[in-house]
Design a protein around this motif. Structure first.
Motif, PDB file in Angstrom:
ATOM      1  N   TRP A 242     135.109 -29.615  72.591  1.00 28.87           N
ATOM      2  CA  TRP A 242     135.834 -28.347  72.642  1.00 28.87           C
ATOM      3  C   TRP A 242     136.676 -28.151  71.377  1.00 28.87           C
ATOM      4  O   TRP A 242     136.737 -27.052  70.825  1.00 28.87           O
ATOM      5  CB  TRP A 242     136.723 -28.257  73.876  1.00 28.87           C
ATOM      6  CG  TRP A 242     137.417 -26.942  73.918  1.00 28.87           C
ATOM      7  CD1 TRP A 242     138.710 -26.671  73.600  1.00 28.87           C
ATOM      8  CD2 TRP A 242     136.811 -25.685  74.234  1.00 28.87           C
ATOM      9  NE1 TRP A 242     138.968 -25.324  73.705  1.00 28.87           N
ATOM     10  CE2 TRP A 242     137.804 -24.691  74.101  1.00 28.87           C
ATOM     11  CE3 TRP A 242     135.527 -25.292  74.620  1.00 28.87           C
ATOM     12  CZ2 TRP A 242     137.550 -23.354  74.339  1.00 28.87           C
ATOM     13  CZ3 TRP A 242     135.290 -23.948  74.859  1.00 28.87           C
ATOM     14  CH2 TRP A 242     136.296 -23.003  74.711  1.00 28.87           C
TER      15      TRP A 242
ATOM     16  N   TRP B 191     134.505 -27.013  68.738  1.00 28.60           N
ATOM     17  CA  TRP B 191     134.219 -25.597  68.964  1.00 28.60           C
ATOM     18  C   TRP B 191     135.346 -24.740  68.377  1.00 28.60           C
ATOM     19  O   TRP B 191     135.096 -23.777  67.655  1.00 28.60           O
ATOM     20  CB  TRP B 191     134.058 -25.355  70.460  1.00 28.60           C
ATOM     21  CG  TRP B 191     133.910 -23.936  70.867  1.00 28.60           C
ATOM     22  CD1 TRP B 191     134.891 -23.100  71.321  1.00 28.60           C
ATOM     23  CD2 TRP B 191     132.704 -23.162  70.867  1.00 28.60           C
ATOM     24  NE1 TRP B 191     134.370 -21.863  71.601  1.00 28.60           N
ATOM     25  CE2 TRP B 191     133.034 -21.880  71.335  1.00 28.60           C
ATOM     26  CE3 TRP B 191     131.396 -23.443  70.522  1.00 28.60           C
ATOM     27  CZ2 TRP B 191     132.087 -20.876  71.463  1.00 28.60           C
ATOM     28  CZ3 TRP B 191     130.456 -22.433  70.651  1.00 28.60           C
ATOM     29  CH2 TRP B 191     130.807 -21.174  71.116  1.00 28.60           C
TER      30      TRP B 191
ATOM     31  N   SER C  49     135.272 -24.854  64.613  1.00 32.09           N
ATOM     32  CA  SER C  49     134.149 -24.076  64.072  1.00 32.09           C
ATOM     33  C   SER C  49     134.484 -22.593  64.011  1.00 32.09           C
ATOM     34  O   SER C  49     134.237 -21.933  62.998  1.00 32.09           O
ATOM     35  CB  SER C  49     132.889 -24.282  64.926  1.00 32.09           C
ATOM     36  OG  SER C  49     132.503 -25.623  64.910  1.00 32.09           O
ATOM     37  N   TRP C  50     135.056 -22.052  65.081  1.00 32.27           N
ATOM     38  CA  TRP C  50     135.380 -20.628  65.093  1.00 32.27           C
ATOM     39  C   TRP C  50     136.552 -20.307  64.181  1.00 32.27           C
ATOM     40  O   TRP C  50     136.630 -19.216  63.623  1.00 32.27           O
ATOM     41  CB  TRP C  50     135.614 -20.121  66.514  1.00 32.27           C
ATOM     42  CG  TRP C  50     134.324 -20.038  67.240  1.00 32.27           C
ATOM     43  CD1 TRP C  50     133.879 -20.847  68.238  1.00 32.27           C
ATOM     44  CD2 TRP C  50     133.259 -19.127  66.971  1.00 32.27           C
ATOM     45  NE1 TRP C  50     132.610 -20.483  68.618  1.00 32.27           N
ATOM     46  CE2 TRP C  50     132.201 -19.427  67.855  1.00 32.27           C
ATOM     47  CE3 TRP C  50     133.078 -18.077  66.077  1.00 32.27           C
ATOM     48  CZ2 TRP C  50     131.007 -18.724  67.868  1.00 32.27           C
ATOM     49  CZ3 TRP C  50     131.875 -17.373  66.092  1.00 32.27           C
ATOM     50  CH2 TRP C  50     130.865 -17.700  66.977  1.00 32.27           C
TER      51      TRP C  50
END
Length: 132
Positions: free
Chosen positions: A59, A62, A65-66
């Motif tokens: 997570w 994640w 990455s964003w």
């Protein structure tokens, strides 16, 4: 802008509890056809804890990455136009991972306690499919 204080930390505390229980269900599926009560509860405890921990790490990947792709500030690396540096940058990510471990540990400890008095405790996590 935060509408509910500590909402992110609350999510990082509750979600690993759910993921730990899901880990118990996944392990039960791997042990399909076997007597779960004959297995050591430590197999379930370690698998569930590890499953929730690795999901927490993914997570954070994640979020990172964003943040990199769309500058979404999911990891709280800035406030307004001020970009944090040094330890301040790591506080959100490391705090999230720590809370993730605490949440998973809480459910694992609860499951360990319950399994001491009920050898069939992890049987409750066995995945059952409904007939259509």
């Amino acid at each position: 802008m935060t509408f509910i204080p500590l909402w992110d930390k609350l999510l990082h505390l509750v979600s690993p509890m759910i993921l730990t229980a899901i880990g118990y269900g996944i392990l039960s599926e791997f042990l399909k056809g076997q007597n779960i009560t004959a297995r050591s509860p430590w197999l379930f405890l370690i698998f569930g804890f590890s499953f929730a921990g690795i999901c927490g790490v993914f997570w954070e990947f994640w979020e990172w990455s964003w943040d990199m792709l769309l500058d979404m500030n999911l990891q709280r690396y800035k406030s307004g136009n001020t970009v944090f540096v040094g330890r301040r940058v790591l506080q959100d990510t490391m705090g999230d991972l720590l809370i993730n471990v605490i949440g998973s540990f809480l459910l694992s400890f609860f499951a360990w306690y319950k399994s001491r008095y009920n050898s069939a405790y992890f049987e409750k996590f066995r995945v059952q499919f409904l007939n259509s």
